[in-house]
Design an enzyme around this catalytic site. Structure first.
Site, PDB file in Angstrom:
ATOM      1  N   GLY A  27       1.225   1.494   1.055  1.00  0.00           N
ATOM      2  CA  GLY A  27       0.656   2.300  -0.018  1.00  0.00           C
ATOM      3  C   GLY A  27      -0.730   1.839  -0.376  1.00  0.00           C
ATOM      4  N   CYS A  28      -1.625   2.816  -0.539  1.00  0.00           N
ATOM      5  CA  CYS A  28      -3.010   2.445  -0.850  1.00  0.00           C
ATOM      6  C   CYS A  28      -3.593   3.433  -1.862  1.00  0.00           C
ATOM      7  CB  CYS A  28      -3.846   2.401   0.427  1.00  0.00           C
ATOM      8  SG  CYS A  28      -5.329   1.382   0.244  1.00  0.00           S
ATOM      9  N   VAL A  31      -3.726   1.153  -7.136  1.00  0.00           N
ATOM     10  CA  VAL A  31      -3.470  -0.290  -7.110  1.00  0.00           C
ATOM     11  C   VAL A  31      -3.677  -0.841  -5.702  1.00  0.00           C
ATOM     12  CG1 VAL A  31      -1.768  -2.086  -7.527  1.00  0.00           C
ATOM     13  CG2 VAL A  31      -1.847  -0.083  -9.021  1.00  0.00           C
ATOM     14  N   ARG A  62       0.178   7.533   4.192  1.00  0.00           N
ATOM     15  CA  ARG A  62       0.717   8.776   4.732  1.00  0.00           C
ATOM     16  C   ARG A  62      -0.268   9.448   5.670  1.00  0.00           C
ATOM     17  NH1 ARG A  62       3.200  12.654   0.313  1.00  0.00           N
ATOM     18  NH2 ARG A  62       4.496  10.791   0.139  1.00  0.00           N
ATOM     19  N   ARG A  63      -1.546   9.457   5.281  1.00  0.00           N
ATOM     20  CA  ARG A  63      -2.565  10.123   6.093  1.00  0.00           C
ATOM     21  C   ARG A  63      -3.773   9.198   6.253  1.00  0.00           C
ATOM     22  NH1 ARG A  63      -3.511  16.205   4.113  1.00  0.00           N
ATOM     23  NH2 ARG A  63      -4.725  16.143   6.059  1.00  0.00           N
ATOM     24  N   GLU A 143       6.050  -9.491 -10.399  1.00  0.00           N
ATOM     25  CA  GLU A 143       5.365  -9.594 -11.686  1.00  0.00           C
ATOM     26  C   GLU A 143       4.760  -8.267 -12.131  1.00  0.00           C
ATOM     27  OE1 GLU A 143       4.695 -10.837 -14.986  1.00  0.00           O
ATOM     28  OE2 GLU A 143       4.878 -12.662 -13.794  1.00  0.00           O
ATOM     29  N   VAL A 146       6.495  -4.993 -14.407  1.00  0.00           N
ATOM     30  CA  VAL A 146       6.632  -4.870 -15.864  1.00  0.00           C
ATOM     31  C   VAL A 146       5.331  -5.276 -16.530  1.00  0.00           C
ATOM     32  CG1 VAL A 146       7.920  -5.563 -17.908  1.00  0.00           C
ATOM     33  CG2 VAL A 146       9.081  -5.448 -15.703  1.00  0.00           C
ATOM     34  N   ILE A 150       0.031  -8.372 -17.590  1.00  0.00           N
ATOM     35  CA  ILE A 150       0.550  -9.356 -18.538  1.00  0.00           C
ATOM     36  C   ILE A 150       1.525 -10.293 -17.818  1.00  0.00           C
ATOM     37  CG2 ILE A 150       1.780  -9.707 -20.702  1.00  0.00           C
ATOM     38  CD1 ILE A 150       1.024  -6.832 -21.451  1.00  0.00           C
ATOM     39  N   LYS A 219      11.945  -0.914 -17.038  1.00  0.00           N
ATOM     40  CA  LYS A 219      11.354  -2.209 -17.378  1.00  0.00           C
ATOM     41  C   LYS A 219      12.275  -3.011 -18.291  1.00  0.00           C
ATOM     42  CE  LYS A 219       6.706  -0.283 -16.881  1.00  0.00           C
ATOM     43  NZ  LYS A 219       5.511   0.239 -17.595  1.00  0.00           N
TER      44      LYS A 219
END
Length: 447
Positions: A27-28, A31, A62-63, A143, A146, A150, A219
């Site tokens: 995933g890009c 984040v 995905r692409r 980490e 949640v 923080i 969470k």
């Protein structure tokens, strides 16, 4: 002597270059792109922190053609192939349950450590993931799942591991906090404020997961599992969203020195026989403006922890966003890389307590009840009789007359939630009660 000198120059293990820790990024988006950028631009810094080179081996998207900002040789649409390659760590930032669950189980079972920000997956499948990590000796870090940047997961499962936590209560969803804060400051209604939040980018195009409390419930399940050494799933969490919170509710809270927040509340509850259970719930509450959580505005998150030894602790900061969440992901990645480089292991799941989950109906809560009643003698007595019938004690009553009707506000002492609900239902059936205007739970004060 000559042989020793020669080994010192070329064969001493202490002088050997540490083996790189190879990372697969799944995933890009907002984040993921920040994680990829920092790993690439600050490679030397991460090497110094981890004690070994941290190399980005591949990025599954995905692409691939939609990411011209990334090196083409790192991009792939073959997630399974990337996980099966010679990588050491899988960083999952895709979200959702499937196929993320299958991907991470495959990685963990093959001995590859995992870093994830996937709160829904952890809330539903933490047992499977933890058991897979334990069986292979891999690490599982989360980490970022949640409260974004923080530091909260690590303190609960490491720093406070020697303490007895009694309560965790906090604002863990920035969208709902922004909406309720704006309603408090402007007096606007829920629908208008939600539209504004969407226009400003604080709410998703489909805000259901946030405003209906699903995000906060996931969470809360993670926090309760860590705090009480008990496996808690999202389905164990009582959940109410903020859709029913009106401008009148917020104004009423303001008049009595309170504000409205959507809180995740996780606490130990002691039964009449002395046995302990866990109450985990997400719902709107009125809290005093003097409370530490009351001043947390906008899209910020804050979590308040009570423990026997440490006392009261407060964690505050950015709860979402690309850079804050990437900060938490990279912190986990450095820890995993250190473990890999040094032959160590991260903390394991702690579920030894196995406490039961208390149903919401049996959980002690307090209510703020606003009524429109007939303005004539004996009304308060009739209302009080209903409270007495259900063994609910009244803490405070306020009345304001207006023509032939009166506004009556009742704040209760703590009682089982089912008894409070039954009280409200019966009050609504009284002839002298024209309308039950609003009902909201109260937190942050002695009962």
């Amino acid at each position: 002597m000559a042989l020793s000198a020669e080994l010192g120059r070329s064969g001493d293990p202490a002088e050997a270059e540490p083996t790189p820790v190879r990372v697969a990024l799944l995933g890009c988006g907002t984040v993921g792109s920040e994680v990829a950028r920092l790993l690439t631009e600050e490679a030397a810094e991460f090497t110094a922190r981890a004690g070994a080179p941290v190399e980005l081996a591949g990025i599954a998207v995905r692409r691939p053609d939609k990411h011209p900002e990334l090196p083409a040789d790192l991009l792939t649409s073959d997630v399974e192939g990337l996980i099966a390659s010679d990588v050491d760590v899988v960083v999952e930032l895709v979200g959702g349950i499937e196929p993320a669950r299958s991907w991470l189980l495959t990685a963990l079972r093959s001995g590859k450590s995992v870093v994830t920000a996937n709160k829904a997956l952890l809330a539903d499948c933490s047992r499977e993931l933890s058991e897979a990590a334990d069986a292979s000796g891999a690490d599982l870090y989360y980490e970022a799942a949640v409260a974004g940047a923080i530091p909260l997961v690590r303190p609960l499962r490491e720093s406070l591991a020697g303490d007895r936590i009694t309560r965790v209560m906090g604002i863990v969803n920035g969208t709902t906090n922004y909406i309720l804060s704006a309603m408090d400051s402007t007096g606007a209604g829920y629908v208008d404020t939600l539209e504004e939040a969407s226009n400003l980018g604080y709410a998703e195009a489909d805000p259901t997961a946030d405003v209906d409390g699903y995000d906060a419930a996931s969470k809360a399940a993670i926090l309760a599992s860590l705090a009480f050494h008990t496996r808690i799933a999202a389905s164990d969490v009582y959940r109410e969203g903020i859709g029913s919170v009106s401008a009148a509710d917020v104004a009423a809270a303001k008049m009595i020195g309170r504000t409205v927040k959507l809180l995740a509340i996780c606490e130990r509850v002691v039964g009449p026989d002395g046995s302990e259970s866990v109450s985990v719930r997400v719902h709107p509450v009125m809290i005093p403006r003097s409370h530490q959580l009351a001043g947390v505005g906008g899209a910020f998150n804050a979590v308040y922890v009570e423990a026997d030894g440490a006392g009261e602790l407060m964690f505050f900061g950015q709860g979402a966003g690309g850079a804050p969440t990437a900060s938490a992901v990279l912190g986990d990645l450095v820890d995993v890389a250190r473990n890999r480089a040094g032959g160590g292991r991260g903390p394991r799941e702690s579920a030894h307590a196995g406490l039961g989950v208390r149903p919401m109906g049996e959980t002690p809560t307090r209510y703020h009840i606003s009524l429109q009643v007939a303005d004539r003698p004996g009304v308060l007595a009739q209302v009080s009789q209903v409270f007495a019938k259900h063994d609910v004690s009244i803490a405070a009553v306020r009345q304001r007359d207006k023509h032939s009707t009166a506004s009556l506000v009742v704040v209760t002492h703590a009682a089982p939630d089912a008894a409070l609900r039954a009280t409200v239902d019966d009050i609504g059936e009284l002839d002298v009660v024209h309308e039950v205007v609003s009902v909201m739970r109260v937190e942050g004060e002695d009962s």
